[in-house]
Design an enzyme around this catalytic site. Structure first.
Site, mmCIF file in Angstrom:
data_model
loop_
_atom_site.group_PDB
_atom_site.id
_atom_site.type_symbol
_atom_site.label_atom_id
_atom_site.label_comp_id
_atom_site.label_asym_id
_atom_site.label_seq_id
_atom_site.Cartn_x
_atom_site.Cartn_y
_atom_site.Cartn_z
ATOM 1 N N GLU A 50 0.826 -1.210 0.000
ATOM 2 C CA GLU A 50 0.000 0.000 0.000
ATOM 3 C C GLU A 50 0.858 1.257 0.000
ATOM 4 O O GLU A 50 0.476 2.272 -0.608
ATOM 5 C CB GLU A 50 -0.923 -0.027 1.219
ATOM 6 C CG GLU A 50 -1.967 -1.136 1.155
ATOM 7 C CD GLU A 50 -2.524 -1.525 2.505
ATOM 8 O OE1 GLU A 50 -3.312 -2.478 2.550
ATOM 9 O OE2 GLU A 50 -2.164 -0.886 3.524
ATOM 10 N N GLU B 233 -5.044 -8.323 4.166
ATOM 11 C CA GLU B 233 -5.683 -7.844 5.391
ATOM 12 C C GLU B 233 -7.096 -8.394 5.596
ATOM 13 O O GLU B 233 -7.465 -8.788 6.711
ATOM 14 C CB GLU B 233 -5.735 -6.305 5.410
ATOM 15 C CG GLU B 233 -4.390 -5.648 5.638
ATOM 16 C CD GLU B 233 -3.731 -5.202 4.352
ATOM 17 O OE1 GLU B 233 -3.010 -4.193 4.365
ATOM 18 O OE2 GLU B 233 -3.954 -5.867 3.312
#
Length: 242
Positions: free
Chosen positions: A104, A124
């Protein structure tokens, strides 16, 4: 641990914890933000890469178990904030697997160059964690509506798939990776170029990024309060030990 070397007036920041796939401890995240801020003022640009077979395995979950998820997420946010505060190009040299918060983080870079071994992996959702680094804003900005599938699927994305999606801008041979990233910065920051002005004009909106940070921090608080985050991290750690 991170290493920083200046090559041809470009700061090369290397994640140097290969025995742990360059997993990011909280101290490493703070060091990365500091290094980016320091070298973003005094060089023509910054390259970020990894050592060994991974760019980075993301958050060091073994360290994070039992810690405040909100505080952990906010240290990732500051890494992204540091990149967007610079006035020089920041290029990711993605040498291998990029996971979670590390993957990210690259979304805010001005370019991402990978090798054929590069992979993106956002695990995640299936661990019970929430995304960070303003990726709720930056990922759709790069890949459009496909962002939701990438997050919910928690599937690995190959270098070729990442190139097609826009997560990578170029794929080069491993031995050329850092040199290609440096060359990109030199091309963009040639004498007389209005690079800083265009970075300010075309980079993600600081206001939108800060708004994303706020909602992601709130989301981290929700998964922490629900118990699914710590349960998921404990499962991950126990599976790794087994």
């Amino acid at each position: 641990m991170i290493d920083v070397a200046v090559r041809d007036d470009v700061a090369v920041i290397t994640l140097a914890r290969p025995e742990k796939l360059n997993a990011l401890t909280s101290a490493m995240r703070a060091d990365l933000a500091t290094a980016v801020r320091e070298h973003g003022r005094h060089t023509r640009g910054i390259v970020v890469t990894g050592t060994g077979r991974a760019f980075s395995a993301g958050e060091d979950i073994h360290q994070a178990v039992g810690r405040s998820l909100v505080e952990e997420v906010e240290t990732f946010h500051d890494m992204t904030r540091a990149v967007l505060e610079t006035t020089v190009p920041v290029v990711g040299a993605v040498n291998g697997l990029a996971v979670g918060g590390a993957a990210e983080w690259t979304l805010c870079f001005d370019a991402r160059i990978g090798t054929p071994a590069a992979e993106y992996f956002l695990p995640e959702n299936h661990i019970g964690l929430s995304i960070s680094n303003a990726s709720s804003y930056l990922l759709p900005r790069l890949v459009g509506a496909r962002a939701l599938r990438l997050v919910l699927d928690s599937a690995r994305v190959s270098a070729e798939e990442a190139l097609a999606l826009g997560l990578l801008d170029e794929i080069v041979a491993p031995e050329r990776l850092v040199e290609a990233a440096i060359a990109r910065i030199h091309h963009w920051s040639a004498p007389g170029a209005a690079t800083a002005v265009h970075l300010a004009l075309l980079r993600p909106s600081p206001a939108e990024v800060e708004r994303a940070f706020a909602v992601e921090t709130e989301a981290a608080g929700r998964v922490e309060a629900s118990g699914i985050a710590q349960a998921g991290m404990s499962r991950f750690v126990n599976r790794a030990r087994g």
